[in-house]
Each structure stands twice: as structure tokens, then as C-alpha cells.
Write a protein that holds these residues in place. Sequence first.
Motif, PDB file in Angstrom:
ATOM      1  N   ILE A 141       0.835  -1.204   0.000  1.00 12.88           N
ATOM      2  CA  ILE A 141       0.000   0.000   0.000  1.00 12.88           C
ATOM      3  C   ILE A 141       0.865   1.248   0.000  1.00 12.88           C
ATOM      4  N   LEU A 142       1.971   1.193   0.754  1.00 13.07           N
ATOM      5  CA  LEU A 142       2.887   2.336   0.767  1.00 13.07           C
ATOM      6  C   LEU A 142       3.441   2.593  -0.625  1.00 13.07           C
ATOM      7  N   LEU A 143       3.764   1.534  -1.364  1.00 15.14           N
ATOM      8  CA  LEU A 143       4.266   1.700  -2.724  1.00 15.14           C
ATOM      9  C   LEU A 143       3.217   2.328  -3.632  1.00 15.14           C
ATOM     10  N   ILE A 144       1.961   1.926  -3.456  1.00 18.64           N
ATOM     11  CA  ILE A 144       0.878   2.519  -4.250  1.00 18.64           C
ATOM     12  C   ILE A 144       0.812   4.018  -3.982  1.00 18.64           C
ATOM     13  N   LEU A 145       0.849   4.402  -2.710  1.00 19.77           N
ATOM     14  CA  LEU A 145       0.783   5.823  -2.345  1.00 19.77           C
ATOM     15  C   LEU A 145       1.995   6.586  -2.886  1.00 19.77           C
ATOM     16  N   VAL A 146       3.159   5.949  -2.831  1.00 18.89           N
ATOM     17  CA  VAL A 146       4.382   6.586  -3.342  1.00 18.89           C
ATOM     18  C   VAL A 146       4.288   6.800  -4.847  1.00 18.89           C
ATOM     19  N   ALA A 147       3.772   5.797  -5.572  1.00 20.30           N
ATOM     20  CA  ALA A 147       3.631   5.929  -7.019  1.00 20.30           C
ATOM     21  C   ALA A 147       2.683   7.066  -7.375  1.00 20.30           C
ATOM     22  N   VAL A 148       1.573   7.154  -6.635  1.00 23.94           N
ATOM     23  CA  VAL A 148       0.618   8.243  -6.864  1.00 23.94           C
ATOM     24  C   VAL A 148       1.271   9.596  -6.565  1.00 23.94           C
ATOM     25  N   ALA A 149       2.000   9.669  -5.448  1.00 30.29           N
ATOM     26  CA  ALA A 149       2.669  10.922  -5.076  1.00 30.29           C
ATOM     27  C   ALA A 149       3.691  11.338  -6.129  1.00 30.29           C
ATOM     28  N   ALA A 150       4.420  10.377  -6.680  1.00 33.46           N
ATOM     29  CA  ALA A 150       5.414  10.692  -7.713  1.00 33.46           C
ATOM     30  C   ALA A 150       4.754  11.223  -8.972  1.00 33.46           C
ATOM     31  N   MET A 151       3.630  10.601  -9.362  1.00 38.29           N
ATOM     32  CA  MET A 151       2.905  11.074 -10.544  1.00 38.29           C
ATOM     33  C   MET A 151       2.361  12.481 -10.318  1.00 38.29           C
ATOM     34  N   LEU A 152       1.834  12.732  -9.125  1.00 34.26           N
ATOM     35  CA  LEU A 152       1.316  14.069  -8.818  1.00 34.26           C
ATOM     36  C   LEU A 152       2.450  15.100  -8.835  1.00 34.26           C
ATOM     37  N   ALA A 153       3.580  14.743  -8.243  1.00 31.92           N
ATOM     38  CA  ALA A 153       4.706  15.673  -8.196  1.00 31.92           C
ATOM     39  C   ALA A 153       5.227  15.993  -9.597  1.00 31.92           C
ATOM     40  N   ALA A 154       5.289  14.973 -10.460  1.00 31.24           N
ATOM     41  CA  ALA A 154       5.820  15.168 -11.814  1.00 31.24           C
ATOM     42  C   ALA A 154       4.867  15.938 -12.711  1.00 31.24           C
ATOM     43  N   ASN A 155       3.624  16.099 -12.286  1.00 29.67           N
ATOM     44  CA  ASN A 155       2.629  16.809 -13.102  1.00 29.67           C
ATOM     45  C   ASN A 155       1.981  17.954 -12.339  1.00 29.67           C
ATOM     46  N   SER A 156       2.723  18.521 -11.412  1.00 26.72           N
ATOM     47  CA  SER A 156       2.229  19.617 -10.593  1.00 26.72           C
ATOM     48  C   SER A 156       3.027  20.885 -10.887  1.00 26.72           C
TER      49      SER A 156
END
Length: 403
Positions: free
Chosen positions: A27-42
Motif C-alpha cells: 500500500i505504501l508503494l501505491i501511495l508513493v507511485a501516486v505521489a510521484a505522478m502528482l509531483a511530476a505533473n504539478s
Amino acid sequence: MTERPSAFRLVFAPVRALFVSDASAGILLILVAVAAMLAANSPFADEYQQLFYGKLPWTPIPKLYDLHLWINDGLMAIFFFVVGLEVKREWIEGQLSTSQQRKLPILAAVAGMAIPALFYVGVVGGDAQLLRGWAIPAATDIAFAMGVLGLLGNRCPASLRLFLLTVAIVDDIGAVLVIAAFYTEEIKLGWLAASAVVVIAMMAMNRMGVSRYWPFVLMALVLWVFVLFSGIHATIAGVAAALTIPMVGKDDETMVETMEHSLAPWSAYLIVPVFGFANAGVPLAGIGIDGLLAPLPLAIAAGLFLGKQVGIFSAIWIADRIGFAPRPDQASWQEIWGVSILCGIGFTMSLFISGLAFTGQAELINEAKLGILGGSLLSAVLGYVVLRLSTAHPDDVKSPYVD
């Protein structure tokens, strides 16, 4: 009369499952992947890129000139060290310690690497540049897959959990061999010879009964530096060092298991999430349907989502039918299919291999990331649904003591 589960339990059971050990790292990896995508497109996308790819003002090793390299070549060496410890323990005294126990996991893992690679090659065709990425869909992410399985609680037979874990371990062995054999730069024989001397010295320490941890840790650091400059990827040093650690130290202390248990939480909850955050971010600006359906992301997604389940399920079915090795105990074919689908989650190792396959080619690396995330997401969702529909929760089964 069977007691129906409460609405509260039905609603919050998935939340409770997040805190089950099998699930939390995934679950932590899922959250990290989402956070990385948000950061790269913010609005902070430039800062995100600068953080990991901006040149460091100072570094003790000139070869590692940015934070991304320190994470991928340095921190991930610790991850590979933990993988090596786990492999050694399982091979000597664990679930891979006998030839009978190894049969099915090895067969399934080999098929689960070969068939996805064939799917990948079939999609990209004869493009020599893209063919370098054939191993990207061949890897299974242990934490991610076990995390999704953990969300099912005790619905899934214990034999299937054990099977998924052993297949993923054998898969890791295969991935390490692939990295060493196919993604190695120009070999520098002097550094390679020095690395071999260090490994031999560590093996001698093992044979001599050295039971303190610090000499092995110190030699492992030296080995990492030598391998880093040898042309072989530095993370291979982690596996090589782990295999030299004694199984048992003084006073019958289990050195391998102690080191593994000490480092595994740091690997699962710090190193891999940091690696995921540094590598999973993909700028989506300008990427349309054509970009998602480009040969590279499509080949990787097809390899992970289709190739994994076809390869692993077919291997288990054939092995069971011809009597080579029986399928996991108390597991239906539908449950085996569900676990085969989950093996298509290829987050950590796939991202790692994509960086090696397309070094310095940012556009191809981003396309590879899209394929990895897409194929892993499809595998996670469908695998969960198949297993959820094929297994019954104990609270949903009528108790023999209830009229």
C-alpha cells in the motif's frame, strides 16, 4: 441461522487490511507511485526533477553526481543485499531448500519471465533500440503483489501466499542474473579483479568462522565501490556480499536471518519507497492515446498483464497434469489464476531495469514507466477481483455450530 457480517465490518475491512503486514508495504508503494505522478505533473514538477537529477554541489564519488544515481546505485544496493540474504536463507533452510520444493516455483518463475519477454518482443518487433527493454516485464514486485494479496485477509489459502512469495524470490534471482548478464557496461578488468578478491576474502571470513557483523559490512562497502567502477551494476555487489554472510555465527546465532530481519523494514519502508518516488514520476503533458499505445508502453503492459499470467498459470497447469510438481495445496484453479495475474505487478524491478535498458533516453524511460504502471495496475485490480470472487471470507461461511 448464519449471522450476516455487519455493515461496519464490510466497509472497514479493507481499511483494517492496510495495517496487515503483508499489505502495508504494498500500500505504501501505491501511495508513493501516486505521489510521484502528482509531483511530476504539478506546479512543482521542475523542483521534482531538479531534486533528483540536478547535479550535486559536492559528491564523494564523482561517478554518482546526482541524487537519482545515489538512490539507484547506492540505496538500492542495500535492497539487493536484503534480497540476497532472503534468497540464501530460503535456499539453504527455507521453502527452496529441497529439490522437490524448488520444482514448481523455479518452473513458474522461468515461464513467468520468458513468456512476458516473448510478448514484449512480439509487440516491438525488430526495433533494435526497443529490444533492449525485453527484460522489463519479466520481473515481479514482491511487496506490491503481497500487498494486494494482504488486502484479502485470510480469504486466500496459505499455500498460495507461500507460492507467490517463493516465485517472487526465484524471480528476483532471475532478475539479478539478467542485470549482470545483459545490462553491464564495458567491463574494467582491474576493478573486476579487485571485486573478486574482496568476495574471496569475505568467503574466507565465512569459512574461518568470523561471527562479527562489522567486518562483513566494511568489506561489503569496499566491494560496492569496486563493483561500481568495474562496469557491472553496483547493486550486484549487494547480492554477492549477502551470499558470503554465514548462516550461523557464534553461540548458534542465525547471522543471515538476524541481518535480514534488521534490514528488511528499512528496505521495505524507506529504501524502496524512496526509489519509487524518485523513479515513478512521469510527465503526462502532451501524452495522448497515441502515446499510451506506442510500441514500448504497450509491449511492457502486455508482457506484465498478459505474459505473466499466461506463463505462470500454464506452467503450473502443465506441471500438475504431467506429475512434475503438484499445484499448491487447497488452491482452486481460479485462485491460482488470480495469483498468476498478481505476478504481473512489476513495479520496483521493472522500473530499475528500464533505467538500465534506456540509460540517458528520458523519453523512452518515461514511456517504459507508463507501461509498467499501466500493466501493474491492471494486474493488481484484476488479480484482486478474481481472488475476491473465488474465495469466501470465514465470517461469510456458515458455522457448523450455528443452527
